[in-house]
Enzyme design. Sequence first.
Site, mmCIF file in Angstrom:
data_model
loop_
_atom_site.group_PDB
_atom_site.id
_atom_site.type_symbol
_atom_site.label_atom_id
_atom_site.label_comp_id
_atom_site.label_asym_id
_atom_site.label_seq_id
_atom_site.Cartn_x
_atom_site.Cartn_y
_atom_site.Cartn_z
ATOM 1 N N SER A 149 37.009 73.835 37.363
ATOM 2 C CA SER A 149 35.840 73.010 37.743
ATOM 3 C C SER A 149 34.487 73.641 37.421
ATOM 4 O O SER A 149 33.457 72.992 37.616
ATOM 5 C CB SER A 149 35.868 72.621 39.233
ATOM 6 O OG SER A 149 36.885 71.686 39.481
ATOM 7 N N TYR A 201 32.782 70.201 34.845
ATOM 8 C CA TYR A 201 32.791 69.605 36.184
ATOM 9 C C TYR A 201 31.724 70.177 37.111
ATOM 10 O O TYR A 201 31.589 69.725 38.257
ATOM 11 C CB TYR A 201 34.176 69.680 36.813
ATOM 12 C CG TYR A 201 35.157 68.653 36.262
ATOM 13 C CD1 TYR A 201 34.782 67.767 35.250
ATOM 14 C CD2 TYR A 201 36.458 68.553 36.741
ATOM 15 C CE1 TYR A 201 35.671 66.829 34.743
ATOM 16 C CE2 TYR A 201 37.357 67.604 36.245
ATOM 17 C CZ TYR A 201 36.957 66.754 35.241
ATOM 18 O OH TYR A 201 37.832 65.820 34.743
ATOM 19 N N GLY A 241 36.388 72.086 26.692
ATOM 20 C CA GLY A 241 36.557 73.349 27.418
ATOM 21 C C GLY A 241 37.946 73.951 27.272
ATOM 22 O O GLY A 241 38.520 73.980 26.181
ATOM 23 N N VAL A 242 38.478 74.402 28.381
ATOM 24 C CA VAL A 242 39.809 75.024 28.415
ATOM 25 C C VAL A 242 40.869 74.051 27.879
ATOM 26 O O VAL A 242 41.748 74.432 27.097
ATOM 27 C CB VAL A 242 40.168 75.403 29.879
ATOM 28 C CG1 VAL A 242 41.601 75.858 29.987
ATOM 29 C CG2 VAL A 242 39.224 76.475 30.395
ATOM 30 N N ASP A 243 40.776 72.819 28.311
ATOM 31 C CA ASP A 243 41.736 71.786 27.914
ATOM 32 C C ASP A 243 41.793 71.656 26.385
ATOM 33 O O ASP A 243 42.878 71.679 25.782
ATOM 34 C CB ASP A 243 41.255 70.467 28.540
ATOM 35 C CG ASP A 243 42.362 69.443 28.697
ATOM 36 O OD1 ASP A 243 43.525 69.788 28.453
ATOM 37 O OD2 ASP A 243 42.050 68.303 29.060
ATOM 38 N N ASP A 257 39.802 84.825 26.523
ATOM 39 C CA ASP A 257 40.183 83.449 26.193
ATOM 40 C C ASP A 257 41.554 83.191 26.819
ATOM 41 O O ASP A 257 42.504 83.929 26.547
ATOM 42 C CB ASP A 257 40.248 83.331 24.667
ATOM 43 C CG ASP A 257 40.549 81.913 24.213
ATOM 44 O OD1 ASP A 257 41.184 81.141 24.968
ATOM 45 O OD2 ASP A 257 40.160 81.582 23.081
ATOM 46 N N ILE A 258 41.651 82.165 27.600
ATOM 47 C CA ILE A 258 42.909 81.908 28.322
ATOM 48 C C ILE A 258 44.066 81.630 27.366
ATOM 49 O O ILE A 258 45.212 81.935 27.672
ATOM 50 C CB ILE A 258 42.736 80.778 29.357
ATOM 51 C CG1 ILE A 258 43.926 80.787 30.319
ATOM 52 C CG2 ILE A 258 42.571 79.418 28.710
ATOM 53 C CD1 ILE A 258 43.583 80.458 31.715
ATOM 54 N N ASN A 299 41.952 67.037 32.772
ATOM 55 C CA ASN A 299 41.400 65.889 33.490
ATOM 56 C C ASN A 299 42.578 64.974 33.816
ATOM 57 O O ASN A 299 43.676 65.168 33.309
ATOM 58 C CB ASN A 299 40.295 65.186 32.691
ATOM 59 C CG ASN A 299 40.793 64.704 31.353
ATOM 60 O OD1 ASN A 299 41.769 63.971 31.273
ATOM 61 N ND2 ASN A 299 40.148 65.144 30.292
ATOM 62 N N GLY A 325 33.140 74.442 34.587
ATOM 63 C CA GLY A 325 32.560 74.122 33.287
ATOM 64 C C GLY A 325 31.914 72.750 33.330
ATOM 65 O O GLY A 325 30.939 72.529 34.050
HETATM 66 P P1 ADP Z 1 36.279 71.837 34.154
HETATM 67 O O1 ADP Z 1 36.282 70.507 33.446
HETATM 68 O O2 ADP Z 1 37.363 71.948 35.208
HETATM 69 O O3 ADP Z 1 34.916 72.218 34.646
HETATM 70 P P2 ADP Z 1 36.068 73.515 31.731
HETATM 71 O O4 ADP Z 1 37.175 73.730 30.779
HETATM 72 O O5 ADP Z 1 34.912 72.706 31.279
HETATM 73 O O6 ADP Z 1 36.766 72.888 33.060
HETATM 74 O O7 ADP Z 1 35.504 74.915 32.234
HETATM 75 C C1 ADP Z 1 36.146 75.753 33.193
HETATM 76 C C2 ADP Z 1 35.752 77.199 32.940
HETATM 77 O O8 ADP Z 1 36.513 77.704 31.842
HETATM 78 C C3 ADP Z 1 34.291 77.428 32.562
HETATM 79 O O9 ADP Z 1 33.857 78.617 33.220
HETATM 80 C C4 ADP Z 1 34.345 77.636 31.046
HETATM 81 O O10 ADP Z 1 33.309 78.485 30.581
HETATM 82 C C5 ADP Z 1 35.666 78.343 30.897
HETATM 83 N N1 ADP Z 1 36.317 78.270 29.567
HETATM 84 C C6 ADP Z 1 36.072 77.415 28.529
HETATM 85 N N2 ADP Z 1 36.901 77.681 27.491
HETATM 86 C C7 ADP Z 1 37.700 78.714 27.892
HETATM 87 C C8 ADP Z 1 38.767 79.461 27.290
HETATM 88 N N3 ADP Z 1 39.191 79.202 26.045
HETATM 89 N N4 ADP Z 1 39.337 80.458 28.014
HETATM 90 C C9 ADP Z 1 38.942 80.733 29.276
HETATM 91 N N5 ADP Z 1 37.943 80.071 29.896
HETATM 92 C C10 ADP Z 1 37.333 79.071 29.226
#
Ligand code: ADP
Length: 172
Positions: A121, A125, A31-33, A9-10, A23, A123
């Site tokens: 991108s 995107y 997602g990550v955001d 997890d980031i 975004n 996830g």
């Molecule tokens: P985007 O909108 O740029 O596609 P996302 O956040 O939807 O970004 O996803 C980008 C990547 O991060 C995907 O592979 C997703 O599975 C992954 N991801 C989602 N949550 C986490 C997290 N907490 N830590 C690390 N990676 C994550």
Amino acid sequence: MELTLVQGDITAQQVDAVVNAANSSLLGGGGVDGAIHRRGGPEILAECRALRASRYGRGLPTGQAVATTAGLLPARWVIHTVGPVWSASEERSELLRACYRNSLAVADELGAASVAYPLISAGVYGWPVEDAVRQALTVLRATTPARVTEARLVLFDTGTYETAQQVALRLA
Ligand code: ADP
């Protein structure tokens, strides 16, 4: 610069700077955001709003990067970057590479020694995972920053992590 692949997890990474797959509104998302804002607390959003009120009135353009505090995260800074939405009909990979390059430049300016990236991108995107990894590793391997000594690509789930390892071996 040392480049490592990590599954996890980031928001839990013990690094100086964490990159957010934001975004262009900078006002949060899924997602990550979503995870970064949830775990980092309201201070991050407050700085994002201030950026919208000053330098980025129309939002952060795709491919660019900007830093805020990391709030309650273990990191010191969050570097927000906006990946391109995947398109089968248009070549957008230069924008995806720009995200990695510009985030690294911001980290370097801040004086960060270590940076953790999500797979931008790949996830919501919709970017195909293998190619997303290839773009990330190509940029990070080709860049020699002044201060950053470690870049970590953080893959959320086992499948993505294994794919990333295979891509890394093929590129070696
Ligand atoms: P985007 O909108 O740029 O596609 P996302 O956040 O939807 O970004 O996803 C980008 C990547 O991060 C995907 O592979 C997703 O599975 C992954 N991801 C989602 N949550 C986490 C997290 N907490 N830590 C690390 N990676 C994550």
